[in-house]
Motif scaffolding. Structure first.
Motif, short mmCIF file in Angstrom:
data_model
loop_
_atom_site.label_atom_id
_atom_site.label_comp_id
_atom_site.label_asym_id
_atom_site.label_seq_id
_atom_site.Cartn_x
_atom_site.Cartn_y
_atom_site.Cartn_z
N ALA A 46 -9.57 2.54 -11.30
CA ALA A 46 -8.66 2.11 -10.25
C ALA A 46 -8.08 3.30 -9.50
N LEU A 47 -7.67 4.34 -10.21
CA LEU A 47 -7.12 5.52 -9.55
C LEU A 47 -8.18 6.24 -8.73
N ARG A 48 -9.39 6.28 -9.23
CA ARG A 48 -10.48 6.92 -8.48
C ARG A 48 -10.75 6.17 -7.18
N LEU A 49 -10.72 4.84 -7.25
CA LEU A 49 -10.93 4.04 -6.04
C LEU A 49 -9.81 4.28 -5.02
N ALA A 50 -8.57 4.40 -5.49
CA ALA A 50 -7.44 4.62 -4.58
C ALA A 50 -7.57 5.98 -3.89
N ARG A 51 -7.95 6.99 -4.62
CA ARG A 51 -8.10 8.32 -4.03
C ARG A 51 -9.26 8.36 -3.05
N ALA A 52 -10.33 7.65 -3.37
CA ALA A 52 -11.47 7.60 -2.45
C ALA A 52 -11.10 6.87 -1.17
N GLY A 99 -8.18 9.25 0.71
CA GLY A 99 -8.39 10.67 0.93
C GLY A 99 -7.22 11.51 0.43
N ARG A 100 -6.31 10.89 -0.31
CA ARG A 100 -5.16 11.59 -0.89
C ARG A 100 -5.34 11.65 -2.41
N TYR A 101 -4.52 12.49 -3.04
CA TYR A 101 -4.71 12.69 -4.48
C TYR A 101 -3.46 12.42 -5.33
N ALA A 123 5.38 9.37 0.93
CA ALA A 123 4.33 8.36 1.06
C ALA A 123 3.07 8.92 1.70
N HIS A 124 3.22 9.87 2.62
CA HIS A 124 2.05 10.43 3.30
C HIS A 124 1.16 11.24 2.37
N GLU A 125 1.66 11.57 1.17
CA GLU A 125 0.88 12.32 0.19
C GLU A 125 0.26 11.44 -0.88
N LEU A 126 0.68 10.18 -0.94
CA LEU A 126 0.33 9.33 -2.07
C LEU A 126 -0.94 8.52 -1.84
N ALA A 127 -1.84 8.61 -2.82
CA ALA A 127 -3.01 7.73 -2.82
C ALA A 127 -2.61 6.36 -3.35
N ALA A 128 -1.76 6.36 -4.38
CA ALA A 128 -1.38 5.08 -4.98
C ALA A 128 -0.08 5.20 -5.75
N VAL A 129 0.57 4.07 -5.91
CA VAL A 129 1.67 3.91 -6.85
C VAL A 129 1.20 2.88 -7.87
N MET A 130 1.21 3.26 -9.13
CA MET A 130 0.74 2.35 -10.19
C MET A 130 1.90 1.93 -11.07
N THR A 185 4.63 0.77 0.37
CA THR A 185 3.25 1.22 0.23
C THR A 185 2.35 0.64 1.32
N ARG A 186 2.61 -0.59 1.70
CA ARG A 186 1.80 -1.20 2.76
C ARG A 186 1.98 -0.45 4.07
N GLU A 187 3.22 -0.11 4.40
CA GLU A 187 3.49 0.60 5.66
C GLU A 187 2.93 2.02 5.66
N ALA A 188 2.82 2.62 4.47
CA ALA A 188 2.36 4.01 4.38
C ALA A 188 0.87 4.13 4.16
N GLY A 189 0.16 3.01 4.02
CA GLY A 189 -1.26 3.09 3.72
C GLY A 189 -1.53 3.59 2.31
N THR A 190 -0.55 3.41 1.42
CA THR A 190 -0.67 3.79 0.02
C THR A 190 -1.02 2.55 -0.80
N LEU A 191 -1.96 2.68 -1.71
CA LEU A 191 -2.35 1.53 -2.49
C LEU A 191 -1.32 1.24 -3.59
N LEU A 192 -1.09 -0.03 -3.83
CA LEU A 192 -0.24 -0.48 -4.93
C LEU A 192 -1.14 -1.05 -6.02
N ILE A 193 -1.06 -0.45 -7.21
CA ILE A 193 -1.91 -0.88 -8.34
C ILE A 193 -1.02 -1.50 -9.40
N PHE A 194 -1.36 -2.69 -9.83
CA PHE A 194 -0.68 -3.36 -10.93
C PHE A 194 -1.54 -3.22 -12.19
N ASP A 195 -0.96 -2.65 -13.24
CA ASP A 195 -1.62 -2.59 -14.54
C ASP A 195 -1.18 -3.83 -15.31
N GLU A 196 -2.04 -4.84 -15.35
CA GLU A 196 -1.69 -6.12 -15.97
C GLU A 196 -2.47 -6.36 -17.26
#
Length: 778
Positions: A371-377, A380-382, A444-451, A475-486
């Motif tokens: 999931a984190l790899r997909l968010a970074r891909a 383009g953020r890390y 937010a401009h640096e974030l690939a995701a918040v998990m 996260t939606r406004e910043a183009g950052t992915l939101l990941i839920f670990d369920e």
């Protein structure tokens, strides 16, 4: 007492004070001076806490300590102080207690030629910044008074430091000569001395190699160790429990010991304490059915661990075993070829969760990695944000904690073996706070995701719905992915998981545990625009279409294992047919269990509470009550090492009643053995009004660390220098009450005051003030 003995006593007391400070940060259970003789493991320290203490002690005192020593000779604060005192070079009398007051780094050795007296101003100036004030510049009489107080505090600090430096001189730290007049003059001089043009740095003391690095030290007898810090009655209770428990489960103990030399098993040492060492071994299972299991000694248990949340339907439900037997009889082999159930399993997961596409892994850890790899891909953020107290598997970059430096959380590996570079793109924030939201907005401009683990398994009573909804918007406004670990909440609390409960749609979610029907599985599900990086995206035959999305690296031999696909399909079909009534019934019964026990705990004044979310629950307490779990195991209630418990559809009302009865009996036995305080006698139990109890979503969220203001810094430094410093500015008021004293009512009244005022829940740690979400007053 001769001067040498006096100096040794002073140095040892100083070491004890410093170690108490270190231990209180790592172990809140350290309450009094008497605790210096209580083993760290009895205070609640696990291996990770001991490694943190090891690192802090090494950095503070410049001594090399191996972790084994904390399990052998350095088991208490007293023993650790003795070891440091014996191994610390004679010319270093005061430890470096903290960065603001760094004696070792400021004082220079005799070889360097820098006299001790010349540095007294520098130490004070560094320890108490901005204490130099001008009365003439004060704009009001009040400011003048405050300024005078600060200058008085500055002089007090200077005098104490000068006395300490004089002691260091007498101990041979410097070959220079310093007269009393020089010391007094130095203490009264306010302006800080300019640093020398070529500052000399004291060489870091080289410690002797610890003895236990070569061979183990002489160990105390087991009875001697277990007796530490216990009353005679507690010791008798403990020894009797150990005898009963080990006799009841002797085959499990023998099998654990016999395999220890070849089997490296982390679960076999979880919660190690010398007090309960003889009972610390996994119970070896023989068979299981429904809500019950039997061990190799044929003891029967009601299982409330349920495979760490895997067995939502109990052990060996018929619809799962039938599917498994059918798959085995078909003699299906791992891929290739592909299992015929894979596509249908993916369709059902997408249908129940509302996600577009699905892929499979072998475990939850692998799912999070993907999931984190997909968010970074995709971005383009890390940089990734995760939150304290969450668990996202054991990959290097999720085994991380935060150290705050200048308002920025610097990621640090949580244990050895993980290089700092592996966690350099991680930020760990406090969960559920406005300060964390502000940090995410700013970066937010640096974030690939918040998990997030939406409801943390270690903290199920904290359910920050509003926080998650705001996080989704940011996260939606910043183009950052939101990941839920369920992993735990998925399909358990609702067929749509925590996302459905809180009304928040994640970009990617990870699942596992129960949907495998008892077999290993991990799932990554999400929006097509992100999941397409697994295989290149949608394409079809007979036209010019092709996989257009650039792919990430992903794979695994057993990711679509046919046996797992068979049991997963059976599980998902059952969930689809019986949801949401299935989850609603489980949630209701768990609530009833929690309320029944919490009512009992309140009435009996027992410092335990059941916290829960959905059908997961935990026993919450602030002190070491680990014996409760051994009592429950002895009574036939199966408990697992990480202390998360789950209700299943196989548990009957009779099973729940049995668990409640076992808890009550265990509490009474522990109280009889003096491991729980006695109930107040002759006082009517005081009950809070119904509307005074907070709901889970109303619990005050912890606030991110904040820098100390100047006044706090000054008082903090004063407290580090002398034990009297922490009470120098206290104002005491005595209130005399007459009449029948209601102890429980008083406790609850004081607790409400503490809950209402953040100042009463603020602690200083690592140069920052931390406002605790709650603080239980005993």
């Amino acid at each position: 007492m001769n001067p040498t003995e006096s100096n040794n006593t002073t140095r040892r007391e100083s070491l004890l004070d410093s170690l108490r400070s270190i231990m209180r940060e790592a172990l809140p259970a350290v309450q009094s001076d008497d605790d210096i003789h209580v083993p760290f493991l009895e205070m609640g320290a696990n291996s990770l806490v001991l490694m943190e203490i090891q690192r802090t002690v090494e950095n503070t005192f410049g001594l090399n300590i191996v972790i084994n020593q904390f399990f052998e000779e350095l088991t208490t604060i007293d023993a650790l102080a003795t070891y440091i005192d014996q191994n610390l070079p004679a010319e270093v009398s005061e430890p470096e207690v903290s960065e603001p007051l760094s004696v070792n780094s400021e004082l220079v050795s005799a070889e360097a030629g820098e006299p001790v007296a010349a540095l007294s101003h520098q130490v004070v100036a560094k320890a108490v910044p901005n204490l130099e004030l001008n009365l003439g510049e004060a704009s009001s009489e009040l400011e003048q008074i405050f300024t005078q107080q600060l200058q008085a505090a500055s002089q007090a600090v200077s005098q104490v430091v000068s006395q300490q430096l004089a002691f260091l001189r007498e101990s041979g730290l410097s070959s220079g000569t310093l007269s009393d007049a020089d010391t007094t003059s130095a203490a009264k001089t306010t302006p800080a001395v300019s640093p020398p043009s070529k500052p000399a740095v004291a060489p870091k003391p080289v410690a002797k190699k610890p003895k236990s690095a070569v061979s183990p030290q002489h160990l105390l007898s087991p009875l001697e160790i277990r007796a530490r810090g216990l009353t005679e009655k507690q010791q008798r209770h403990l020894e009797a429990l150990i005898a009963r428990y080990t006799e009841r489960t002797k085959t499990s103990k023998k099998m654990t010991q016999d395999s220890r030399s070849v089997l490296a098993d982390s679960r076999a040492t979880v919660g190690f304490r010398f007090t309960t060492k003889e009972m610390l071994y996994p119970i070896v299972g023989k068979r299981a059915m429904g809500a019950r299991l039997w061990d190799v000694d044929d003891n029967e248990y009601i299982d409330i661990s349920m495979g760490q949340g895997v067995n939502l339907f109990g052990h060996n439900p018929s619809f799962v075993t039938n599917a498994l037997e059918t798959a085995i009889s078909a003699r299906i082999q791992p891929e290739p070829p592909r299992s015929q159930q894979v596509g249908e399993v993916a369709e059902l997961i997408a249908e129940l969760t509302g996600m577009d596409r699905v892929t499979f892994t072998n475990s939850g850890t692998e799912a999070v990695m993907a999931a984190l790899r997909l968010a970074r891909a995709a971005t383009g953020r890390y940089k990734i944000v995760i939150f304290e107290n969450a668990y996202h598997g054991h990959a290097d970059y999720t085994m991380v904690r935060a150290e705050w430096q200048e308002g920025i959380p610097q990621a640090v590996p949580i244990a050895r073996g993980t290089p700092p570079s592996a966690v350099s793109d991680m930020w760990v924030l406090e969960y559920g706070t406005e300060q964390s939201l502000e940090f995410i907005r700013a970066h937010a401009h640096e974030l690939a995701a918040v998990m997030v683990e939406p409801v943390q398994s270690r903290r199920p009573d904290f359910q920050p719905k509003e926080f998650l909804q705001q996080l989704r918007q940011i996260t939606r406004e910043a183009g950052t992915l939101l990941i839920f670990d369920e992993m735990i909440t998925g399909f358990r609390v609702h067929p749509g998981g925590a996302q459905a409960v809180f009304g928040v749609k994640a970009d990617i979610a990870t699942y596992g545990k129960l949907i495998g029907g008892g077999l290993p599985i991990g799932v990554v599900a999400g929006k097509a625009e992100y999941m397409d990086s697994i295989d290149g995206g949608m394409w079809q035959y007979g036209d010019a279409s092709y996989p257009q999305t650039e792919r990430v690296a992903f794979g695994g031999t057993f990711c679509q294992h046919p046996l797992t696909m068979s049991t997963s399909l059976a599980t998902l079909k059952y969930l689809k047919a019986h949801s949401p009534a299935l989850q609603e019934n489980l949630n209701r019964r768990t609530t009833q269990l929690a309320k029944t026990l919490n009512r009992y705990f309140e009435q009996e004044e027992v410092p335990i509470q059941i916290v829960y979310f959905g059908s997961q629950f935990r026993f919450a307490f602030s002190s070491n009550l680990e014996l409760l779990f051994y009592h429950l195991m002895e009574k036939g209630v199966f408990i697992w090492e990480w202390r998360n418990y789950f209700m299943s559809t196989a548990h009957t009302d009779e099973d729940i009643d049995y668990v409640i009865k076992a808890v009550k009996e265990s509490v009474e036995e522990m109280r009889e053995g003096e491991f729980l305080p006695p109930k107040s006698s002759g006082v009517e139990t005081f009950k809070l009004p119904k509307d005074s109890k907070k709901k889970a979503e109303e619990i005050i969220a912890p606030i991110s660390p904040q820098p100390m203001n100047e006044a706090q810094k000054q008082l903090w430094v004063l407290a580090q220098i002398t034990s009297a410093g922490s009470i120098a500015y206290h104002t005491s008021v005595t209130l005399q009450l007459e009449g029948l004293f209601h102890l429980t009512a008083m406790r609850q009244a004081v607790q409400q005051v503490v809950d209402r005022h953040e100042a009463l829940r603020t602690i200083i740690k690592e140069d920052f003030q931390h406002i605790l979400p709650s603080r239980v007053i005993e």
